[in-house]
Design an enzyme around this catalytic site. Structure first.
Site, PDB file in Angstrom:
ATOM      1  CG  HIS A 105      -2.065  -1.158   1.315  1.00 17.25           C
ATOM      2  ND1 HIS A 105      -2.300  -1.307  -0.388  1.00 17.25           N
ATOM      3  CD2 HIS A 105      -2.442  -1.906   2.221  1.00 17.25           C
ATOM      4  CE1 HIS A 105      -3.338  -2.522   0.343  1.00 17.25           C
ATOM      5  NE2 HIS A 105      -3.431  -2.375   1.582  1.00 17.25           N
ATOM      6  CG  HIS A 179      -7.889  -0.241   2.505  1.00 25.09           C
ATOM      7  ND1 HIS A 179      -8.113  -0.116   3.651  1.00 25.09           N
ATOM      8  CD2 HIS A 179      -6.969  -0.629   2.244  1.00 25.09           C
ATOM      9  CE1 HIS A 179      -7.886  -1.799   3.630  1.00 25.09           C
ATOM     10  NE2 HIS A 179      -6.709  -2.166   2.689  1.00 25.09           N
ATOM     11  CD  GLU A 313      -7.975  -2.670  -0.147  1.00 31.12           C
ATOM     12  OE1 GLU A 313      -7.199  -2.710  -0.673  1.00 31.12           O
ATOM     13  OE2 GLU A 313      -9.176  -3.755   0.303  1.00 31.12           O
TER      14      GLU A 313
END
Length: 348
Positions: A105, A179, A313
């Site tokens: 991420h 997210h 996502e």
């Protein structure tokens, strides 16, 4: 339509602000300029009771100390990148390692942990927050100076639209998503095991023990990964399928979408009557069912626990740079990266 903004906190001498978008039907979306984090989405149930349907905190300290990316924009590259490195144009780029030797991420100081510049735009039928951030060449190991823009727009159709734009002065990789953890029961009254998810997807990505893609894309047919006619999240939690077990008893998997911008993701909680329709131009969606949530913190007086929320996502596939059979996340120099995802809330 209106926007209410106020001071949320201070971080290293900088003020972090909170912005609440409010439409004419009472739907509210609250976000802060730290990580573009969505802290609340307030919508009614079938009886008209307005409650929050995402996981989030009331203080910045809690986000800094405990948050598993609650509500944040993640990037430059969402998902895991194997060994925190990739090769592009003959050069190997070494990324920040923040997940068992892999990159996750965007790294240690990804988009979720910086303060973005915000501009408010108010129109008759919608209101928007325009977030902007310049990710400098070499940040977390990525090539290119990247000018990134994320726009949150709330309209009177109870739709939250997230638009992404980015442009780099070098060839690079970009894969950005939001997210948010959804729980349609409202104010975390129940977990998400009985939420029913429908996905227009006939293929999903196989994972290894580190939750990295193996490169294999598997058919959902005759598995608990078949959401084409709808199934409860619980099915994957109790499943003995090795893919569910290695993900922590649940889902943490990318699905290839077979349609775009046509009601391809549908989540519902029958008890509250709330439903969420997600439409996107992205090739995939990662379903994460909160399998790793620990119980060492609280979320607005509710003790955190596994399966308290789920993420949908919308994005390119994780580790795509290492798998030529995946849709590419490479973006050319001066090419504009664009993506749009729409979240429409309703009651049944």
């Amino acid at each position: 339509m209106k926007v209410v903004h106020e001071k949320f906190a201070e971080l290293d001498g900088q003020i972090v602000r909170s912005f609440t978008l409010i439409n004419d039907h009472g739907m509210e979306v609250t976000s802060i300029d730290y990580g573009c984090i969505i802290t609340r989405i307030m919508i009614p149930d079938r009886f008209g009771t307005i409650e929050n349907v995402v996981l989030g905190f009331d203080t910045l300290d809690e986000y800094v100390q405990h948050s598993p990316y609650f509500g944040a924009i993640v990037g430059r590259h969402a998902g895991r990148i194997k060994n925190a490195e990739f090769e592009l144009d003959g050069r190997i780029y070494h990324l920040a390692k923040n997940d068992n030797g892999n990159h996750l991420h965007g790294g240690l100081q990804g988009f979720d942990k910086v303060i973005w510049h915000v501009e408010v735009k108010e129109n008759k039928d919608d209101v928007s927050l325009v977030f902007q951030y310049i990710s400098k060449d070499g940040e977390e190991g990525y090539p290119g100076n990247l000018q990134m823009k994320v726009i949150y727009t709330l309209n009177n159709s109870n739709e939250l639209v997230i638009a992404y734009e980015g442009i780099s002065d070098q060839r690079t990789v970009i894969n950005v998503t939001n997210h948010s953890y959804f729980n349609l029961s409202g104010n975390l009254k129940r977990n998400i095991l009985d939420h029913i998810l429908t996905l227009k997807s006939d293929r999903f990505v196989e994972l290894d023990e580190q939750l990295l893609p193996t490169g294999e894309i598997l058919p959902v047919e005759n598995t608990v990964f078949d959401f084409r006619t709808g199934r409860k999240i619980r099915d994957g939690v109790v499943s003995k399928d090795q893919q569910n077990v290695l993900a922590g008893n649940g889902y943490d998997h990318p699905f290839l979408l077979s349609e775009n911008n046509n009601g391809e993701i549908y989540l519902q909680d029958t008890e509250s009557g709330r439903a969420l329709i997600i439409e996107t131009d992205q090739p995939g969606v990662v379903l994460y069912t909160g399998n790793q949530l620990s119980e060492d913190f609280t979320i607005r007086d509710v003790i955190a626990q596994r399966y308290l929320g789920l993420c949908l996502e919308t994005q390119g596939l994780p580790d795509a740079i290492h798998h030529p059979n995946f849709p590419s996340t490479i973006v050319e120099k001066d090419e504009i990266y664009r993506s749009v995802t729409k979240y429409k809330f309703k009651t049944n």
